[in-house]
Structure formats: C-alpha cells, structure tokens
Scaffold this active site. Structure first.
Site, short mmCIF file in Angstrom:
data_model
loop_
_atom_site.label_atom_id
_atom_site.label_comp_id
_atom_site.label_asym_id
_atom_site.label_seq_id
_atom_site.Cartn_x
_atom_site.Cartn_y
_atom_site.Cartn_z
N LYS A 71 40.42 50.15 42.76
CA LYS A 71 39.30 49.72 43.61
C LYS A 71 39.69 49.47 45.06
O LYS A 71 38.86 49.61 45.96
CB LYS A 71 38.65 48.46 43.02
CG LYS A 71 37.85 48.73 41.75
CD LYS A 71 37.14 47.48 41.27
CE LYS A 71 36.37 47.74 40.00
NZ LYS A 71 35.62 46.56 39.53
N ASP A 107 29.50 46.04 42.29
CA ASP A 107 29.77 44.96 41.32
C ASP A 107 28.87 43.76 41.58
O ASP A 107 28.18 43.26 40.69
CB ASP A 107 31.23 44.48 41.42
CG ASP A 107 32.20 45.35 40.62
OD1 ASP A 107 31.77 45.97 39.63
OD2 ASP A 107 33.38 45.39 40.99
P1 NDP Z 1 40.86 39.91 38.06
O1 NDP Z 1 42.10 40.16 37.27
O2 NDP Z 1 40.74 40.41 39.45
O3 NDP Z 1 40.58 38.31 38.10
C1 NDP Z 1 40.67 37.52 36.94
C2 NDP Z 1 40.10 36.14 37.22
O4 NDP Z 1 40.09 35.42 35.98
C3 NDP Z 1 40.94 35.30 38.18
O5 NDP Z 1 40.11 34.42 38.91
C4 NDP Z 1 41.84 34.52 37.22
O6 NDP Z 1 42.32 33.29 37.78
C5 NDP Z 1 40.85 34.21 36.13
N1 NDP Z 1 41.46 33.88 34.85
C6 NDP Z 1 42.10 34.71 33.99
N2 NDP Z 1 42.49 34.03 32.90
C7 NDP Z 1 42.08 32.73 33.07
C8 NDP Z 1 42.18 31.54 32.29
N3 NDP Z 1 42.77 31.55 31.10
N4 NDP Z 1 41.63 30.40 32.77
C9 NDP Z 1 41.02 30.38 33.98
N5 NDP Z 1 40.89 31.48 34.77
C10 NDP Z 1 41.43 32.63 34.32
O7 NDP Z 1 39.69 40.48 37.13
P2 NDP Z 1 38.21 40.90 37.62
O8 NDP Z 1 37.72 39.89 38.57
O9 NDP Z 1 38.20 42.34 38.00
O10 NDP Z 1 37.40 40.81 36.25
C11 NDP Z 1 37.03 39.53 35.70
C12 NDP Z 1 36.06 39.77 34.57
O11 NDP Z 1 34.84 40.28 35.07
C13 NDP Z 1 36.55 40.76 33.52
O12 NDP Z 1 36.31 40.21 32.24
C14 NDP Z 1 35.70 41.97 33.70
O13 NDP Z 1 35.44 42.65 32.49
C15 NDP Z 1 34.42 41.34 34.24
N6 NDP Z 1 33.64 42.31 35.04
C16 NDP Z 1 32.37 42.58 34.60
C17 NDP Z 1 31.59 43.49 35.27
C18 NDP Z 1 30.23 43.77 34.75
O14 NDP Z 1 29.58 44.71 35.24
N7 NDP Z 1 29.73 43.03 33.79
C19 NDP Z 1 32.07 44.18 36.49
C20 NDP Z 1 33.41 43.80 36.88
C21 NDP Z 1 34.16 42.90 36.15
P3 NDP Z 1 43.70 33.22 38.62
O15 NDP Z 1 43.39 33.67 40.02
O16 NDP Z 1 44.06 31.79 38.53
O17 NDP Z 1 44.68 34.13 37.90
#
Ligand code: NDP
Length: 282
Positions: A71, A107
């Site tokens: 992306k 998104d």
């Molecule tokens: P990223 O890897 O960029 O970000 C992940 C985020 O989740 C970060 O803020 C991370 O926090 C947090 N996180 C992960 N594990 C934990 C935990 N155990 N406790 C608290 N926070 C946690 O992923 P994306 O942002 O790309 O995707 C996130 C979700 O959104 C995915 O599940 C994806 O499937 C969904 N999504 C859905 C879409 C839709 O159309 N429905 C479109 C795009 C994404 P930290 O910074 O602290 O690591």
C-alpha cells in the site's frame, strides 16, 4: 453485431493473496451490472511490484487494488495521488485516468460510507482504537467528514502519537493520543467508538479488544473494522448494551462499490456484493 472478446481488466496485487475474497464480490458486481469486466487476484512479491505495475500499464488494465504489503511501496510507481491518499500516505486503489495511474485510498472512505447507513459522523466525537494502516485511513476520513474530536487509543505510543499529530496537522479535527492500558474506558460524550486493530480477525474469532464494555452507552455507535467474522464479540456486546453497530463487511463492500465507481463509472449494488461474500460462509 461483431463480437468483442477483449475484456477490460482490473485486479489486486498482494502477498499473500489466496485468502483475499475481494475477487468474489467485485466479479459478482460486474455480472450484476452486465459488464464483461474481469478482476484478477494476483500474488505479487515485493521485489516484483514495479514489474507488476508496468505490466498492468502495458496490458491496459483499467485499475487495480493493492493490499498488504504494497500500500505504501506502490506510490513510487504511480503518476499521482488523490487527496486522502496523499494525507494517509498509502494507496489501496489505483485508477487509470487517460495514460496516468492515480492512487486513491478507499479504506477510510468505505468505512465512512458504511457508517453513514447507521449514523452521520459530522459533528460527533470519536474514539479510534488502533493506529495502523486501517486506523489511519479511517481516522483521516472521519476527520474530513466533519468529526470534531478524535481520541486515538493505541498500544504503541509512537504510532498512536504520529496519527494524532497527522490529524491535527492535516485535517480540521482536534486529535489527541491516549495510551491503551488495561480495559480502556470509553469517554463520556463519545458518539462513535471505532475498533480498527487486528484483534478478533479470523482465526482468532473469540478475541475481544480490551475495552471497558461497562462504559458503553446506548446512544453510542460502535464500528468494527474486522470483516471476518462480521459479527465480532465486540459488536455483539455493544448490541447487547443497546448500541447501534457497523461491521467490517460493510466497510469492505463499500470500498468495492467506490473502486468500481472509479474504474467503470457505474454504481454497483452493495447488497449483491455483500451476499456474494456471505455465500462464501467465511
Ligand atoms: P496494521 O498491522 O497496520 O495495524 C495493526 C493495529 O492493530 C496497530 O494499531 C496495532 O497496535 C494493533 N494491534 C495488534 N494487535 C494488538 C493487540 N493485541 N492489542 C492491541 N492492539 C493491537 O494493520 P491494519 O491497520 O492494516 O489492519 C487492522 C485490521 O483492520 C485488520 O484486521 C484488517 O483485516 C482490518 N481491515 C479491514 C478492512 C475492511 O474493509 N473491513 C480494510 C483494511 C483493514 P500497535 O501499533 O501497538 O502494534
């Protein structure tokens, strides 16, 4: 009448690609619209992304999606960016305009469009849990849609603060970062609660983000970005407390509708696309 066997091409570049169901909903929409268009789900390794984009140009593709991990990396291969893609710093939809490939980010727009089926975000205060790619896109679009105040709650301080800074610098919303510790309470006066982390994504379907559910009020709208499963434990708990909810499947479908509009100029039927995904029983 002469036959035309040349099908306009669209698709997706990602890695991994096998579990991405977007092809099913987009091709269902093309069929319903009576368009002979195709959507090809392609697995593209990071080292081959440039070649893949050059290939799409050479073959006259009308547009394509980029997902993880392309992306941000795709931007250097494009000819320009739309407004929100420029602010978010990431692209998930590429649109061919004449000979130029322009990067858009749907998104967050998809999220806001799906949310509008439940509530109008303008003028509300929001809490956004997460600060990754999805949370960035969602928070920027909420701000551009007129949300007044956004509290970004994230586990990692660096990403959380960076998102709050971005919102303050580049959008009209007032934002602040709150470190996510323990079961985080929802602040009184919050209208929108948005969960945008990966907690609860299949196969971890019973995982619940650490939010203090007793602080949810029935006048709040709770939205979850997780699309698989669509009814997450968080949304179920919110509904039990009388909150209205918006699911991640609606966000995914709305993104598809926007992408198809960009590529074909036609308005796809969201219900047909949602049903195509539900029929997969993901
Ligand atoms: P990223 O890897 O960029 O970000 C992940 C985020 O989740 C970060 O803020 C991370 O926090 C947090 N996180 C992960 N594990 C934990 C935990 N155990 N406790 C608290 N926070 C946690 O992923 P994306 O942002 O790309 O995707 C996130 C979700 O959104 C995915 O599940 C994806 O499937 C969904 N999504 C859905 C879409 C839709 O159309 N429905 C479109 C795009 C994404 P930290 O910074 O602290 O690591």
């Amino acid at each position: 009448m002469a036959h035309d066997f040349l099908q306009p091409l669209t698709g997706s570049f990602a890695m991994p690609a096998a579990e991405n169901p977007t092809v099913v909903m987009i091709e269902a929409a093309y069929r319903q619209l009576g368009l002979p268009w195709r959507y090809l789900n392609c697995e593209v390794a990071p080292a081959h992304l440039g070649d893949a984009v050059r290939g799409a140009r050479a073959m006259g593709w009308r547009g394509f999606n980029c997902s993880i991990p392309h992306k941000v990396a795709v931007i250097e291969h494009l000819d320009g960016l739309g407004e929100s893609a420029r602010i978010i710093g990431a692209v998930n939809t590429i649109v061919r305009r004449g000979e130029r490939l322009i990067g858009e980010n749907t998104d967050g727009l998809g999220f806001v469009q799906a949310l509008r089926e439940v509530t109008e975000p303008a003028g509300q205060d929001a809490m956004v849990f997460g600060a990754g790619g999805a949370a960035r896109a969602v928070a920027v679009e909420l701000a551009l849609a007129g949300v007044r105040r956004i509290t970004v709650v994230n586990r990692g301080a660096e990403r959380g603060q960076a998102l709050a800074d971005l919102l303050n610098a580049r959008t009209p919303a007032q934002a602040r970062f709150a470190p996510w510790q323990g079961r985080h309470p929802i602040e009184p006066g919050t209208g929108l609660v948005v969960h945008a982390t990966s907690v609860g994504l299949y196969p971890d379907v019973d995982a619940m983000p650490a939010i203090d559910l007793d602080t949810l009020q029935p006048d709040m709208v709770v939205a979850d970005g997780i699309h698989n499963p669509p009814l997450t434990p968080l949304l179920r708990a919110a509904q039990a407390r009388g909150c209205r909810t918006a699911d991640g499947l609606g966000m995914l479908v709305a993104q598809g509708v926007i992408g198809i509009r960009h590529w074909t100029g036609r308005e796809a039927d969201a219900a047909v696309m949602r049903q195509a995904l539900l029929d997969l029983a993901l």
